[in-house]
Design a protein around this motif. Structure first.
Motif, mmCIF file in Angstrom:
data_model
loop_
_atom_site.group_PDB
_atom_site.id
_atom_site.type_symbol
_atom_site.label_atom_id
_atom_site.label_comp_id
_atom_site.label_asym_id
_atom_site.label_seq_id
_atom_site.Cartn_x
_atom_site.Cartn_y
_atom_site.Cartn_z
ATOM 1 N N ASN A 16 0.837 -1.195 0.000
ATOM 2 C CA ASN A 16 0.000 0.000 0.000
ATOM 3 C C ASN A 16 0.877 1.253 0.000
ATOM 4 O O ASN A 16 2.010 1.241 0.474
ATOM 5 N N GLN A 33 -5.415 1.643 5.564
ATOM 6 C CA GLN A 33 -5.310 0.707 4.446
ATOM 7 C C GLN A 33 -5.072 -0.699 4.986
ATOM 8 O O GLN A 33 -4.052 -0.965 5.613
ATOM 9 N N ASN A 38 -3.058 -0.678 -2.532
ATOM 10 C CA ASN A 38 -3.903 0.509 -2.613
ATOM 11 C C ASN A 38 -3.046 1.773 -2.572
ATOM 12 O O ASN A 38 -1.934 1.776 -2.046
ATOM 13 N N GLN A 55 -9.416 2.076 2.937
ATOM 14 C CA GLN A 55 -9.284 1.151 1.811
ATOM 15 C C GLN A 55 -9.068 -0.263 2.340
ATOM 16 O O GLN A 55 -8.069 -0.540 2.994
ATOM 17 N N HIS A 58 -8.399 -4.163 -2.912
ATOM 18 C CA HIS A 58 -7.114 -4.319 -3.591
ATOM 19 C C HIS A 58 -7.019 -3.371 -4.785
ATOM 20 O O HIS A 58 -7.983 -3.176 -5.528
ATOM 21 N N ARG A 59 -5.866 -2.754 -4.924
ATOM 22 C CA ARG A 59 -5.548 -1.907 -6.073
ATOM 23 C C ARG A 59 -6.549 -0.759 -6.259
ATOM 24 O O ARG A 59 -6.903 -0.383 -7.370
ATOM 25 N N ASN A 60 -7.013 -0.223 -5.162
ATOM 26 C CA ASN A 60 -7.870 0.958 -5.223
ATOM 27 C C ASN A 60 -7.016 2.222 -5.178
ATOM 28 O O ASN A 60 -5.890 2.220 -4.679
ATOM 29 N N ARG A 61 -7.627 3.308 -5.672
ATOM 30 C CA ARG A 61 -6.922 4.584 -5.694
ATOM 31 C C ARG A 61 -7.850 5.676 -5.177
ATOM 32 O O ARG A 61 -8.996 5.798 -5.629
ATOM 33 N N GLN A 77 -13.369 2.511 0.305
ATOM 34 C CA GLN A 77 -13.300 1.574 -0.813
ATOM 35 C C GLN A 77 -13.067 0.165 -0.285
ATOM 36 O O GLN A 77 -12.086 -0.091 0.404
ATOM 37 N N SER A 80 -12.252 -3.819 -5.532
ATOM 38 C CA SER A 80 -10.946 -3.861 -6.199
ATOM 39 C C SER A 80 -10.930 -2.943 -7.414
ATOM 40 O O SER A 80 -11.945 -2.780 -8.096
#
Length: 297
Positions: A16, A33, A38, A55, A58-61, A77, A80
């Motif tokens: 993260n 996180q 993320n 968060q 996974h792989r959130n922005r 969030q 993913s």
């Protein structure tokens, strides 16, 4: 840099990334996180702004930028590959909230004036939600998408406007635009492949679109003050335009009203109203009907 800043970052997953930059005084930023890969970026300037990022997927922005003072925002969030972007440049914006629990959703909130509220909630997959509020104070906007591949956009310029979008089906599109003061617009879509477009310019206009069927199309325009649309499309493949060129149905003037029910299938309604105090009531419950209504001075 500045005085009395508070930044809290908690990371329990893997790979993260979190960045917090605060300039001014009395800001608060909280980033949590617990998922993997993320990314969270918080930038605040001015004073007394607050931002929260949570968060768990996974792989959130998440990107939050706030300037001036007394703005509040939160991004949560849990799915993913979701993306959320919040920008607030005014002051005393009470809320800019994004909640995403599905996958591959994108949300944008931009508020450039004061005392506005905006929220986007997306629990399906592949949805896009956008809110833009500027040029006035006291506006409210909300988007809730629980289907998939939906598109919802709200643009408001002026003061004390209200707009809401609810999408429960798949592949629906809703676009609400309001310029002026004290306007109200809402759309509710529960079927598939529906389109609801509303543009209101003026003051104290009202528009409500309810689409419970599939493949319905409502394109509506109002210019003036005190105009009203009330649309209920519960059938399939129905449409509302101004004419066969598929331009938006329009009401130009003041205190005009159009109440429309399409409960059948494959019906078409063409509407044009110019002047003041006109009234349309249209009910299409069969199939393959075409109605043209034109009212002018």
């Amino acid at each position: 840099s500045g005085d009395d800043q508070d930044a809290q970052v908690t990371q329990s997953g893997e790979d993260n990334r979190a960045s917090v930059t605060q300039e001014g005084r009395d800001h608060e930023a909280v980033v949590q996180q617990s998922g993997n890969a993320n990314t969270a970026t918080v930038t605040q300037s001015g004073h007394d702004n607050a931002a929260v990022v949570e968060q768990g997927g996974h792989r959130n922005r998440a990107v939050i930028g706030q300037s001036n003072h007394d703005n509040k925002s939160a991004v949560r969030q849990g799915g993913s590959r979701n993306e959320a972007y919040v920008t607030q440049v005014g002051h005393n914006n009470r809320r800019a909230d994004v909640t995403q629990d599905g996958d591959d959703n994108v949300a944008y909130i931009t508020q450039l004036s004061s005392r506005n509220e905006a929220s986007i909630s997306q629990s399906g997959d592949g949805n896009l939600g956008m809110v833009w509020q500027s040029g006035g104070d006291g506006n409210e906007a909300s988007i809730n998408q629980v289907g998939n591949r939906g598109y919802a956009r709200i643009i408001q310029g002026g003061s004390n406007n209200r707009a809401s979008q609810q999408q429960g089906g798949d592949d629906n599109l809703s676009d609400l635009y309001q310029l002026g003061n004290n306007n109200r617009a809402s759309s509710s879509q529960g079927g598939w492949y529906n389109y609801a477009g509303v543009a209101q310019i003026g003051n104290a206009n009202r528009a409500e679109v309810d689409q419970g069927g599939n493949n319905n199309f409502a394109s509506l325009n109002q210019t003036g003050s005190g105009n009203r649309y009330d649309v209920d499309q519960s059938g399939n493949n129905n449409s509302i335009f101004s004419d066969e060129t598929r331009m938006p149905a329009f009401q130009l003037g003041n205190d005009n009203e159009a109440r429309i029910i399409q409960s059948g299938n494959d019906n078409s309604l063409f509407i044009q109203q110019i002047g003041n105090g006109n009234m349309i009531m249209s009910v299409q419950s069969g199939s393959g009907n075409v109605a043209t209504i034109t009212q002018m001075p």
